[in-house]
Design an enzyme around this catalytic site. Sequence first.
Site, PDB file in Angstrom:
ATOM      1  N   SER A 143      32.305 -17.620 -16.877  1.00 47.37           N
ATOM      2  CA  SER A 143      32.469 -17.005 -15.552  1.00 47.37           C
ATOM      3  C   SER A 143      33.790 -17.419 -14.913  1.00 47.37           C
ATOM      4  O   SER A 143      34.847 -17.087 -15.423  1.00 47.37           O
ATOM      5  CB  SER A 143      31.270 -17.352 -14.667  1.00 47.37           C
ATOM      6  OG  SER A 143      31.280 -16.602 -13.478  1.00 47.37           O
ATOM      7  N   ASP A 301      31.987 -10.422 -12.836  1.00 46.99           N
ATOM      8  CA  ASP A 301      30.724 -10.341 -12.101  1.00 46.99           C
ATOM      9  C   ASP A 301      30.893 -10.798 -10.653  1.00 46.99           C
ATOM     10  O   ASP A 301      29.992 -10.621  -9.837  1.00 46.99           O
ATOM     11  CB  ASP A 301      29.602 -11.113 -12.806  1.00 46.99           C
ATOM     12  CG  ASP A 301      29.826 -12.615 -12.879  1.00 46.99           C
ATOM     13  OD1 ASP A 301      30.938 -13.085 -12.551  1.00 46.99           O
ATOM     14  OD2 ASP A 301      28.883 -13.336 -13.252  1.00 46.99           O
TER      15      ASP A 301
END
Length: 566
Positions: A143, A301
């Site tokens: 991430s 995301d």
Amino acid sequence: MSYQKKLALWQAAQLPDYLAKDLEKYTPEEQEDAFYQNLSFGTAGMRGVLGAGTNRINIFTVRQVTEALARYIDAQGVTAQKRGVAISFDSRHFSPEFASDAAAVLSAHGIKSYLFSSLRPTPELSFAVRELNAFAGIMITASHNSKEYNGYKVYGEDGGQMVPEAVNIVVEELEKVSDVFSIKLDESRANVEIIDQVIDDKYLEKMTTVTVDKALVAKEGASLKFVYSPLHGTGQYIGEKALQQAGFTNYSIVKEQAVIDGDFPTVKKPNPEDAAALELAIEYAKRDGADAVVATDPDADRMGTAVKLADGTFQVLTGNQIAAVLVNYLLTAKKKTNTLPADGAIVTSIVSSRFASTVAESFGVTTADVLTGFKYIAATIDEYEATKSNTFLFGFEESFGYLVKPFSHDKDAIQALVLFAEVAAYYKSQGKTFADGVQELFEKFGYFEEKTISLDFPGIHGNDEMAAIIAKFRDNQPETIGGVAVTRIQDFSTATETRADRTSITLPQPKANVLKYWLADGSWVAVRPSGTEPKLKFYIGVVSDTQEKSQAKINVIADDLMSYAK
């Protein structure tokens, strides 16, 4: 097994040169840290520093967890094996190799894999699981972490991150995989199917449903000038296609950050939560006379933004502020067109601001508060669809994760990117900016301010140190925080809320190691360990009638918390 024995096994094994060199250069302290435990696999998968060792992420620990996942799938039967696993990866070091090896391990079990041949965002992987009716999904990503990290997320058949019950079974299987060097690989990858264009096209088709007011975008989309940065990650390819098909063409890309590079050379952390990550995009915006900048993290995301103020400077917005404006826009549009459902609901985490919730309440829309982790938002969406109890309208977490339409079941920065552009175009059509939208909501609902304090606890004793601090809060509950009385204590480890009059109720959320304190003036504080990193986090939320008063409240509470945590 002691770390010395595990180290000896690795030293005797046939390792790739780069891992063998890691072992050679480790200091004694680094040797212990690399082998004293196996890399933790939790409800968000696993994430760790790249390198040799059982407490590092590398091809062997990736094969090990994939072997455990394969055994879990095998136990579900032939149908699960045939439904298979969708696999994607981001721009980090060794991400393609990890994805390929995961597919090879699954293939050796006769399990179908649907693999992207090049990097794709996390939300597209979530969508692929649902679109292909796959049994599970794997996303290779860390991430927004710094370049030293990579990670492995596992998704369930609903496209949300795997639920704790299934994770527990995978962990049980993981503990049985004792020899990481003998895991079978199908080098031919006979059961692997490449899914690039098919899923891209279907995902982009679904993206057309994110636009709320197509007439507005058709009229104003080309005039909105903004800057987009993918922060060296997956967002650009699919993000640009989504923007252009929606009608946004007057944007520029931060060229230096459009380069796919796992070193993330232009930022310390490729995290749109970090204002420093937006600095280069802001330079572009000032040069180009743009109205806003927007950035997505490496696996796309999370989305962050900075918006132009009246004096020409740029303000970096918080995830909570972005969410409040997006919610207000969505609900206003639905009310205007008489499409606002009576059972509408937004879903957010227990550590997110009450800002968007207060906005939603003004429209008669309820808020569901779930544990931190977007899988709980996905599970709530599934519950709504199964029971017809509510209509999902928007989901978000304070950490810059948003979901507009549930064709993905994870936070989706591509959806957020397109909706943000639409809302910015809406304000531009009125001679205003997105920042004006935030200010209008402040003036109407109060000045909501939040702060997250993250304390690092690396190394062998880190978990014990975190546990001791949480135990101190739990065993000696503060009666005041920041000089304000505590009126409610929510201990999610026992699913209990205790009130000032000593009465208690049972909380609806699953049990988790989180404490939350509600104060007499409407402020709140939450304490929780990170699910993926050795960090203890304190969340503070306040509201007042001026920004200055709100900031003063936060400062007092923060000082008090840090004193209590010592």
